[in-house]
Design an enzyme around this catalytic site. Structure first.
Site, PDB file in Angstrom:
ATOM      1  CB  CYS A  51      -2.931   5.732   3.676  1.00 37.40           C
ATOM      2  SG  CYS A  51      -4.258   4.464   4.335  1.00 37.40           S
ATOM      3  CD  GLU A  60      -2.093   1.910   2.469  1.00 33.25           C
ATOM      4  OE1 GLU A  60      -2.401   3.011   3.011  1.00 33.25           O
ATOM      5  OE2 GLU A  60      -2.938   0.683   3.593  1.00 33.25           O
TER       6      GLU A  60
END
Length: 517
Positions: A296, A259
């Protein structure tokens, strides 16, 4: 962050953790693990693999729950240590601890249910013409030892016992964690809890190992060890792509589930802006500045069509943001990168500054920032679509729905995309959703992207560069699929089949494509 030194009287390098609020070293030194340590723990993980993957679902589920119990048993020491190393507030970290334990329990339930095994049975059809069909039976098996990299921004939920570790252990894979150097003391506490759970459940010690050290050498050595079968990573695009490059150059390449980078566009539709533009502006600032913007899923891009209500949104955001206090960022390195990012936006000829948050007084204090540009300028400069990790966001003013679509088509892959809409915006939203499906792993309506529910239907992933493999998720029960692969058994005697594939099993399965349980 950490500070490396060479220990007196030995060539063994050590390092200290850093108090995020003061920038000073704290606590006892941690010895930096080297190539010999990597080789030893990878060998132990490989040796433990067959025994661990053969454990029953109940044994593995009990183990995951025991890890959660041991983390809770660490008590306030874990929270205080994480506060010191990360600069994050107590309430945030207590919530993160609950999430960490919750996802361990989620995967315990997944393991007990058994659906993760993907059992399929196609019985033999000896009389089928023109050719008989053999007996075919399929199950998912674990890949092997998994390397997990702890994340800087979630010292608990995405680190030593985070989602990658929980899902890999649930799949039956031993785990080797490369702890993040920004919070080594926190990682050591959690690693000790997992090791206690390993021993209490009678599992081989190699089921879990923890390596520590600053710099890139340790992680590079880990992912290149031939016994590592997959990698879980949360961090920067540069870091994730470096791991992909290293693993693809191995004699036997392996998957990297990284990620990496996302700016999470929020689309403000016209009727929603007319009805509640000011309220949306205030709520946006709350999402933007949460946790110093170090998520994020931070809303780093806002899109809207010029018209009634957009000025109210901008005015409200410009009023609220200067009241937002600066917050301690995770490390001095992250803070420096953030300052460079907002300086680049502030100095861009096509970008206007809307507002800044309060200036901090301590070290590594992140000052929130909100900027704006036009769709034409955004489309002409790819740099405006890059992530600035922290409480920074860019508003893109569009002149039409077509221009809005053009901006979204030009944007990179994202973890999330959000639509703020009222009922009268439904037609426009319906035209947006197919485009957003191609761009993001999660589509939200009338919310904010910060906050990721740990649940079966959650996707925390998305097209590149949000992740290195947009077919997967790092949150939710589907995360286990990353660490499994299918094996088919053809015409084996019953006694040679895995027990779960023998006739009479009660585990969930498909027989001739039809659910049997």
């Amino acid at each position: 962050m950490s500070e490396a030194t060479t220990s007196t009287g030995t060539d063994r390098v050590s390092f200290h953790s850093i108090d995020a609020a003061t920038g000073t070293s704290t606590g006892d030194a941690f010895a930096v693990d080297g190539p010999a340590d990597v080789a030893a723990v990878c060998a132990a993980a490989d040796a433990a693999f067959d025994a661990y993957r053969a454990t029953t679902n109940d044994v593995r589920a009990d183990f995951l729950e025991r890890i959660g119990d041991e983390i809770i048993a660490l008590g306030d020491d874990l929270i205080v240590t994480a506060m010191r190393e990360s600069g994050l507030p107590r309430a945030r970290l207590e919530g993160e601890r609950g999430r960490t334990v919750g996802q361990l329990k989620l995967f315990a339930g997944v393991v007990r249910h058994g659906g993760w095994m993907g059992l399929r049975i196609d019985p033999a059809l000896p009389d089928r013409a023109p050719l008989p069909r053999p007996d075919l039976r399929l199950r998912m098996i674990p890949l092997g030892p998994v390397a997990v990299f702890g994340a800087s921004n979630f010292p608990l939920a995405f680190s030593t016992a985070g989602g990658d570790t929980a899902s890999a252990l649930a799949a039956g894979c031993p785990v080797v964690v490369k702890g993040h150097a920004a919070h080594p003391a926190t990682g050591a506490l959690v690693a000790g809890a997992i090791e206690t759970a390993v021993a209490a459940c009678g599992l081989p010690a190699g089921v879990f190992s923890h390596l520590v050290g600053p710099g890139n050498e340790l992680g590079s050595a880990l992912v290149q060890d031939p016994r590592i079968a997959a990698v879980g990573f949360t961090g920067s695009r540069a870091g994730g792509l470096a791991l992909v490059t290293l693993t693809q150059a191995r004699e036997v390449p392996i998957p990297v589930y990284a990620e990496m980078s996302s700016i999470n566009p929020v689309v403000l539709l016209p009727e929603a802006l007319k009805a509640r533009g000011a309220a949306l502006g205030t709520a946006f600032v709350g999402s933007l500045t949460m946790g110093a913007g170090q998520f994020c899923t931070n809303p780093g891009l806002v899109l809207a069509i010029e018209g009634e209500g957009l000025d109210a949104f901008v005015s409200a955001a410009a009023t609220a943001l200067p009241e937002a206090p600066a917050a301690t960022m995770l490390t001095s390195g992250i803070h420096a990168a953030y300052e460079q990012g907002i300086a680049a936006l502030a100095g861009h000829d096509a970008v206007n500054e809307i507002a800044r948050g309060k200036v901090g007084e301590g070290v590594a204090q992140g000052q929130a920032a909100f900027f704006e540009t036009t769709a034409a300028q955004f489309l002409s400069d790819k740099a405006l679509g890059l992530e600035v990790f922290g409480a920074s966001s860019l508003l893109v003013r569009c002149t039409s729905e077509d221009e809005l679509h053009a901006v979204l088509r030009a944007a990179e892959g994202q973890l999330t995309a959000t639509i703020q809409m009222d009922n009268a915006d439904a037609d426009m939203a319906s035209r947006l959703i197919p485009l957003l499906e191609r761009k993001a792993g999660r589509i939200l309506a009338n919310g904010w992207p910060t906050g990721v529910e740990v649940a079966h239907a959650m996707v925390h992933g998305g097209p590149f560069p949000a992740t290195s493999d947009g077919r997967t998720t790092s949150v939710g029960s589907l995360a286990i699929d990353r660490f499994l692969r299918p094996v088919s058994y053809q015409n084996l005697l019953s006694e040679l089949l895995p027990e779960v594939l023998r006739d009479g099993t009660t585990a969930p399965r498909l027989i001739d494509g039809v659910p049997a349980n």
